[in-house]
Design an enzyme around this catalytic site. Structure first.
Site, PDB file in Angstrom:
ATOM      1  CE  LYS A  54      -3.901  -2.181   2.341  1.00  0.00           C
ATOM      2  NZ  LYS A  54      -3.798  -2.685   3.449  1.00  0.00           N
ATOM      3  CD  GLN A  98      -3.038  -4.308   6.638  1.00  0.00           C
ATOM      4  OE1 GLN A  98      -3.861  -3.527   5.719  1.00  0.00           O
ATOM      5  NE2 GLN A  98      -3.925  -5.724   5.898  1.00  0.00           N
ATOM      6  CG  ASP A 121      -9.421  -0.061   5.113  1.00  0.00           C
ATOM      7  OD1 ASP A 121      -9.312  -0.683   4.690  1.00  0.00           O
ATOM      8  OD2 ASP A 121      -9.231  -0.438   6.444  1.00  0.00           O
TER       9      ASP A 121
HETATM   10  N1  GUN Z   1      -6.991  -6.424   6.257  1.00  0.00           N
HETATM   11  C1  GUN Z   1      -7.301  -7.582   5.188  1.00  0.00           C
HETATM   12  N2  GUN Z   1      -7.854  -6.853   4.341  1.00  0.00           N
HETATM   13  C2  GUN Z   1      -8.147  -5.686   4.890  1.00  0.00           C
HETATM   14  C3  GUN Z   1      -8.532  -4.293   3.977  1.00  0.00           C
HETATM   15  O1  GUN Z   1      -8.736  -4.250   3.596  1.00  0.00           O
HETATM   16  N3  GUN Z   1      -8.125  -3.134   4.762  1.00  0.00           N
HETATM   17  C4  GUN Z   1      -7.778  -3.332   6.007  1.00  0.00           C
HETATM   18  N4  GUN Z   1      -7.866  -2.048   6.847  1.00  0.00           N
HETATM   19  N5  GUN Z   1      -7.485  -4.346   7.099  1.00  0.00           N
HETATM   20  C5  GUN Z   1      -7.122  -5.416   6.009  1.00  0.00           C
END
Ligand code: GUN
Length: 295
Positions: A54, A98, A121
């Site tokens: 990311k 995350q 998100d």
């Molecule tokens: N963990 C697995 N997928 C995601 C996501 O799309 N966003 C976040 N913040 N954590 C994750």
């Protein structure tokens, strides 16, 4: 029939090119640089790899990126204080914490504390509710990526029988919600299967579009699908390591068997994964534009 491959890598590349141009224009015309903060608590290798990707992608696109790594022993108070600081920082338009968080932390409390306007998100209840009533500010990244894969591959979604396997808050529920909206690129008839479903095959065999987010390898095999189905495999299962120590990834679908019956299928890796990150970038650009009154 042997399926054509829906390349998430290629479609994500197209969208990133579009975003790169948009980011250049935002800077030139409005002196606006979208900013994203990524927060990682602990040392989970999968999470480290996702957050790394990311951060790398934001930098490539010209997004201001702030990566914040905190140790496993971080307290709830420390994490809440960090979210509060990021909520108040005008350089930061999007905040991503995350998941999963270490067990001792209250994930819900953290997600609720993120300013919904910075919730790139799409996990805050305000944004979940807005999606539910058909007025979303942000679509959650993985489901939005799935919708874009279908649209940009020319798959007919309107009127299709869509079957989703899995009911998570991150994938199953929101993709069902997105595809049943009464709008172009949606308007499908959606069925959601889960661990309480009596006969999953009964449903999957009826699908024109089958979206699998079950969380286990070979959850869908060739005998469970009809000829010509379009299959989106959301699974990421680590089933071992190569001689060089790289994780071997497989999806939730028995790719080799199902590709002989499907008209189109996403691979793992190179399918949904690259799209998730790309839609996060798209949401960050949108957050910056919303904050500046440009959207
Ligand atoms: N963990 C697995 N997928 C995601 C996501 O799309 N966003 C976040 N913040 N954590 C994750």
């Amino acid at each position: 029939m042997t399926a054509s491959i829906i390349s998430g890598t290629e479609i994500a590349r197209q969208i990133r090119e579009e975003l790169k141009q948009e980011i250049i224009e935002l800077k030139a015309k409005h002196n606006l640089v979208p900013g994203l903060a990524t927060v990682l608590v602990g040392e989970d290798p999968a999470s480290q790899s996702y957050v790394g990707a990311k951060e790398k992608t934001s930098i490539e696109l010209g997004i201001y990126s702030e990566r914040i790594d905190r140790p496993e022993k971080t307290t709830q108070e420390e994490l809440m204080a960090l979210v509060d600081r990021l909520n108040k920082d005008p350089k930061i338009h999007g905040i991503l914490v995350q998941l999963p968080l270490p067990k001792h932390l209250d994930e819900t409390e953290v997600l609720y504390a993120i300013n919904p306007k910075k919730d790139v998100d799409g996990f805050h209840p305000v944004n979940v509710g807005k999606l539910m009533i058909g007025e979303p500010d942000y679509l959650p990244c993985t489901p939005h990526g799935i919708q874009q894969l279908l649209i940009r591959s020319g798959v007919q979604i309107e009127g299709a029988e869509v079957v989703v396997v899995g009911r998570s808050n991150i994938v199953g529920k929101p993709i069902a919600n997105i595809l049943l909206q009464k709008r172009p690129g949606a308007n499908a008839t959606v069925t959601v299967c889960h661990t309480g479903t009596r006969d999953i095959s009964f449903h999957t065999k009826r699908a024109d579009i089958l979206i699998v987010a079950a969380g286990r390898p070979k959850a869908v095999t060739a005998d469970m699908v009809k000829e010509g189905v379009v299959v989106i495999d959301v699974g990421v299962n680590r089933v071992g390591k190569t001689a060089e120590g790289k994780a071997i990834l497989v999806g939730d679908v028995d790719f080799e068997g199902v590709k002989e019956k499907a008209s189109a299928i996403t691979p793992v890796p190179g399918g949904v994964g690259p799209m998730t990150i790309t839609m996060l970038m798209l949401n960050t650009v949108r957050a910056a534009k919303l904050a500046a009154g440009l959207a």
